[in-house]
Design a protein around this motif. Structure first.
Motif, PDB file in Angstrom:
ATOM      1  N   TRP A   1      30.714  -9.456 -26.087  1.00  0.00           N
ATOM      2  CA  TRP A   1      29.604 -10.373 -26.295  1.00  0.00           C
ATOM      3  C   TRP A   1      29.531 -11.459 -25.215  1.00  0.00           C
ATOM      4  CZ3 TRP A   1      26.027  -8.654 -29.339  1.00  0.00           C
ATOM      5  CH2 TRP A   1      26.366  -7.741 -30.328  1.00  0.00           C
ATOM      6  N   GLY A   2      30.665 -11.770 -24.613  1.00  0.00           N
ATOM      7  CA  GLY A   2      30.641 -12.705 -23.490  1.00  0.00           C
ATOM      8  C   GLY A   2      29.830 -12.145 -22.334  1.00  0.00           C
ATOM      9  N   GLN A   3      29.999 -10.845 -22.069  1.00  0.00           N
ATOM     10  CA  GLN A   3      29.222 -10.211 -21.005  1.00  0.00           C
ATOM     11  C   GLN A   3      27.745 -10.151 -21.375  1.00  0.00           C
ATOM     12  OE1 GLN A   3      30.080  -9.553 -18.082  1.00  0.00           O
ATOM     13  NE2 GLN A   3      28.529  -8.142 -17.292  1.00  0.00           N
ATOM     14  N   VAL A   4      27.470  -9.920 -22.659  1.00  0.00           N
ATOM     15  CA  VAL A   4      26.077  -9.914 -23.103  1.00  0.00           C
ATOM     16  C   VAL A   4      25.428 -11.266 -22.825  1.00  0.00           C
ATOM     17  CG1 VAL A   4      24.562  -9.759 -25.120  1.00  0.00           C
ATOM     18  CG2 VAL A   4      26.469  -8.164 -24.884  1.00  0.00           C
ATOM     19  N   ALA A   5      26.130 -12.367 -23.184  1.00  0.00           N
ATOM     20  CA  ALA A   5      25.587 -13.707 -22.955  1.00  0.00           C
ATOM     21  C   ALA A   5      25.409 -13.990 -21.463  1.00  0.00           C
ATOM     22  CB  ALA A   5      26.505 -14.745 -23.582  1.00  0.00           C
TER      23      ALA A   5
END
Length: 468
Positions: free
Chosen positions: A452-456
């Motif tokens: 989810w960090g990469q998504v953000a």
């Protein structure tokens, strides 16, 4: 082209007796090659004795001699036709249409023959007069934008001026004194000959499709069947043009305008294919961004594909070029199935564990519906990989796509692939610029990985680079 060259060689053989066997032998070989390579022109073989009759008419033979000569010269072609029919009906197992007409006639003779006659007349009209309505369909060229409209207008104008000028100043040599005349006083004018032969050719050309119940249309993919109808349509058009005009300048203007409109239509068609090819390249690049690698044996299920000139059948080959570039086996690892084409046929139902065995020319795909990956693509939207966790309820307009969701197994995507698959650059060209859809595909891939960090991070980049 080779088929019509065989007609020309036949005429040369009769007009130049000193080279009769050379030209006839070449004509036989070409006629046989074309018939066995492409059965589209089989019906036009019945036009050959008509041309033989016209050629022998110019030779001043007596009626009985002409009949005898036509029969003797045509016999080798009849033998070729008979061999082809034996091969096509009793030997070849063809993926093309199967002969259905005779069975229908034996079951319902009157209704079948009535329907056949109506189909023949309708297809002949559509392929001749109806086809000339196509150049007047301006909506697609107007939708293509101002540059395309300007190029279209320039092509039509230049073609019209050049064709009219050429045809107006075209001069035919006067016949030599004592040379045989093509039209004797008792024979039909050339215009009526062309009209009658054109109509006859239209009614003969469609037999390969009528007996196999294949539709002749002006729309893809059935427009290819009009190839054999073009000779009759052209002769009919030329005869009518000759009949309704009296002066050469009238013919020059009418034919020049027709050629110009046809040239403009061909430009429009070429532009449509260009846009379709760009759309297909976009589809495969976005798919590889979202799915770097897909497990072999995967069935790609889709619906509502936006491609006019590509079916699921023709998309399976490039899919394998992308994800199995070094394939040596005849076992094809990937297959595309669209619900519109397959459901109820080779795909009996949308249930798990249904085996799929699909021959594909020299290869074959073996899999089942539990090894499927669902996708859909509705431009200008991005390619979407269907996920049972997040795509439980799509909009009502995507009802067919909704039916795929329960079978879409995103674990078929190999998340650890490094490097991922890349469309062959020699075919698809270099990778396009990383636009919004690139960010979307990579964010969706990161979501599947649980990063989810990469998504953000991707979302922040996409929002910052979005044009204001």
């Amino acid at each position: 082209t080779l088929f019509f060259i065989s007609f020309g060689l036949l005429a040369l053989a009769l007009r130049q007796p000193q080279r009769f066997w050379l030209y006839m032998g070449a004509s036989w070989l070409l006629a046989a090659y074309v018939m066995f390579a492409d059965e589209y022109y089989f019906g036009l073989e019945l036009l050959r004795p008509v041309f033989l009759w016209l050629v022998t008419t110019q030779q001043g033979l007596a009626l009985r001699q002409r009949i005898r000569r036509v029969i003797l010269v045509w016999l080798p072609y009849v033998a070729i036709m008979a061999l082809f029919l034996v091969w096509r009906l009793f030997i070849l197992v063809s993926p093309r249409g199967n002969v259905q007409l005779f069975g229908k006639i034996s079951a319902k003779p009157v209704s079948t023959l009535t329907h056949l006659l109506g189909t023949m007349l309708s297809d002949a009209f559509r392929s001749s007069f109806g086809a000339w309505a196509e150049p007047f369909q301006f909506s697609s060229i107007l939708e293509a934008g101002q540059p395309a409209v300007l190029v279209y207008a320039a092509i039509v104008l230049v073609t019209a001026l050049a064709a009219i000028a050429y045809l107006y100043w075209l001069r035919f040599p006067a016949p030599e004194s004592g040379a045989p005349q093509e039209n004797k006083p008792s024979s039909l004018p050339w215009s009526l000959q062309a009209i009658f032969i054109g109509i006859f050719a239209l009614l003969m050309a469609g037999w390969p499709f009528w007996i196999t119940n294949l539709p002749i249309d002006l729309r893809f993919p059935w427009d290819r069947f009009t190839l054999s109808m073009m000779l009759g349509a052209s002769l009919l058009f030329a005869g009518l043009l000759e009949l309704v005009t009296r002066a050469q300048w009238q013919r020059a203007i009418l034919l020049g305008l027709a050629l110009a409109l046809a040239a403009g239509m061909h430009f429009n068609i070429a532009n449509e294919y260009r846009k379709a090819w760009n759309l297909q390249k976009t589809f495969f690049w976005q798919l590889t961004w979202r799915a770097p690698e897909i497990q072999p044996g995967t069935l790609l299920l889709t619906a509502q594909l936006p491609f006019t000139y590509y079916s699921d059948n023709s998309l399976s080959a490039p899919l394998n070029w992308v994800y199995a570039p070094d394939l040596k086996s005849t076992q094809m690892p990937y297959l595309v199935y669209s619900l519109e084409s397959r459901l109820g046929n080779s795909l009996p139902d949308l249930l798990a564990e249904i085996p799929i065995q699909q021959p594909y020319r020299a290869t074959e795909f073996t899999g089942n519906t539990s090894q499927a990956l669902g996708i859909y693509f509705i431009p200008p939207g991005c390619v979407r990989v269907l996920d049972q966790q997040v795509d439980r309820k799509l909009p009502a307009r995507l009802a067919p796509v909704n039916r795929i969701v329960p079978l879409s197994d995103i674990s078929r995507i190999d998340l650890a692939a490094d490097p991922g698959a890349v469309p062959p650059l020699s075919i698809f060209g270099s990778e396009p610029a990383h636009d919004w859809c690139y960010d979307f595909e990579k964010a969706d891939l990161a979501r599947q990985q649980g990063d989810w960090g990469q998504v953000a991070k991707i979302a922040d980049h996409a929002l910052k680079s979005k044009p204001r």
